[in-house]
Design an enzyme around this catalytic site. Structure first.
Site, mmCIF file in Angstrom:
data_model
loop_
_atom_site.group_PDB
_atom_site.id
_atom_site.type_symbol
_atom_site.label_atom_id
_atom_site.label_comp_id
_atom_site.label_asym_id
_atom_site.label_seq_id
_atom_site.Cartn_x
_atom_site.Cartn_y
_atom_site.Cartn_z
ATOM 1 C CG ASP A 77 -3.284 0.426 -7.273
ATOM 2 O OD1 ASP A 77 -2.455 0.171 -8.025
ATOM 3 O OD2 ASP A 77 -2.897 0.813 -5.878
ATOM 4 C CG ASP A 88 7.242 8.438 0.345
ATOM 5 O OD1 ASP A 88 6.298 8.775 0.812
ATOM 6 O OD2 ASP A 88 7.072 8.038 -0.846
ATOM 7 C CB ALA A 144 -0.777 0.027 1.164
ATOM 8 C CG HIS A 190 -4.079 -9.485 -2.570
ATOM 9 N ND1 HIS A 190 -4.252 -8.967 -1.336
ATOM 10 C CD2 HIS A 190 -3.065 -10.392 -2.264
ATOM 11 C CE1 HIS A 190 -3.445 -9.540 -0.565
ATOM 12 N NE2 HIS A 190 -2.798 -10.443 -1.099
ATOM 13 C CG PHE A 219 -7.185 -1.668 1.587
ATOM 14 C CD1 PHE A 219 -8.558 -1.732 1.330
ATOM 15 C CD2 PHE A 219 -6.294 -1.589 0.603
ATOM 16 C CE1 PHE A 219 -9.032 -1.639 0.100
ATOM 17 C CE2 PHE A 219 -6.792 -1.464 -0.700
ATOM 18 C CZ PHE A 219 -8.110 -1.605 -1.056
ATOM 19 N NE ARG A 220 -5.541 -5.645 6.882
ATOM 20 C CZ ARG A 220 -5.653 -6.273 5.633
ATOM 21 N NH1 ARG A 220 -5.146 -5.729 4.713
ATOM 22 N NH2 ARG A 220 -6.403 -7.163 5.382
ATOM 23 C CG ASN A 237 6.916 0.402 4.990
ATOM 24 O OD1 ASN A 237 6.441 0.514 4.046
ATOM 25 N ND2 ASN A 237 6.711 0.055 6.330
ATOM 26 C CB CYS A 270 -22.496 -16.544 -19.883
ATOM 27 S SG CYS A 270 -21.921 -16.307 -18.349
ATOM 28 C CB CYS A 328 -21.036 -12.485 -17.941
ATOM 29 S SG CYS A 328 -20.269 -13.279 -19.233
HETATM 30 ZN ZN ZN Z 1 -19.953 -15.342 -18.179
#
Ligand code: ZN
Length: 267
Positions: A123, A253, A36, A138, A47-48, A236, A173, A171
């Protein structure tokens, strides 16, 4: 991000940066892991963490993580997407751009000094900065995936549809679309983590940037690298889980330290 950070880089951290640059020049394989702290200078809230006076509140202070759990997506996809749209606005506002840290990592890769970039961030800013060998541990919020057929596509047009009232978006489908990120309650994609582990095991220098290295399983990667004999460098602002163990522990930074590292490689 400000003058103090740049001074830090040129002062106490400067000598370490030039030695690290030499190690990177001599290395066969260099791997970086970002968290992050690389996104925050682009205006993306973390986030945290702790709330502070000079930065945005951590996301999970203002949004409820339970709203973004896999169970919520399954039980209430309409509500999930309503909250997801609000989350996107908190995270990215009217749009975000790569910063000097993203650019420096893309430069390292284009000069053949960085083999693989592992990121905990969703992001998409590393790709936007031009990095190509990126493993998004992630996933990425720049994409959506169909929960039924698995087809993927860009997220922006889907968020437009959600804004226009299509909740949940579906979608062709008939399946429900999902942000192509790892939700709470979902496992990390095996393929991404396998690639990350292999890269960590094979590298000579492992550079962890802007991560507290506290959240598993990404927190395991520096250990895999160090156990395989790699030099471990941590950049960090604050102390990390690996500060005691890293060969280089640079409190700086990322937007100051990484351009300085690129400059040291030139010299
Ligand atoms: Zn689909």
């Amino acid at each position: 991000m400000d003058g103090n950070d740049a001074e830090d880089v040129e002062g106490a951290n400067g000598a370490a940066l030039s030695t690290l640059a030499s190690e990177i020049e001599a290395a066969e394989r260099v791997v970086a892991l970002t968290g992050a702290g690389v996104s925050v200078p682009s205006g993306i809230p973390p986030f945290r963490g702790e709330s502070s006076d000079d930065g945005p509140d951590p996301v999970w202070e203002t949004h409820d993580p339970a709203d973004f759990h896999r169970r919520r997506f399954d039980a209430d996809p309409e509500g999930f997407w309503t909250d997801r749209l609000a989350l996107r606005e908190t995270l990215y506002g009217d749009g975000v751009e790569p910063n000097a840290a993203h650019e420096a990592l893309a430069t390292l890769e284009s000069r053949g000094r960085l083999d693989t970039l592992l990121t905990q961030n969703v992001d998409g800013l590393h790709a936007a900065a031009g990095s190509e060998s990126v493993v998004e541990l992630h996933g990425t919020s720049a994409r959506v995936v169909c929960d039924r057929c698995g087809s993927t596509g860009p997220a922006d047009p889907v968020f437009e549809r959600v804004r226009d009232g299509e909740r949940p978006p579906t979608c062709d489908c008939g399946g429900v679309l999902k942000p192509d990120v790892v939700l709470f309650g979902e496992a990390l994609p095996d393929e991404a983590f396998d690639r990350a582990q292999t890269a960590a095991r094979r590298c000579d220098v492992f550079l962890a940037v802007g991560s507290s290295l506290a959240v598993r399983p990404a927190a395991l990667l520096p250990e895999i690298a160090a156990d395989s004999g790699a030099t471990l460098a941590v950049v960090n602002l604050d102390e990390t889980e690996y500060s005691g163990r890293a060969d280089y522990d640079l409190r700086a930074d990322a937007t100051a330290a990484l351009p300085a590292l690129v400059a040291a490689l030139d010299g």
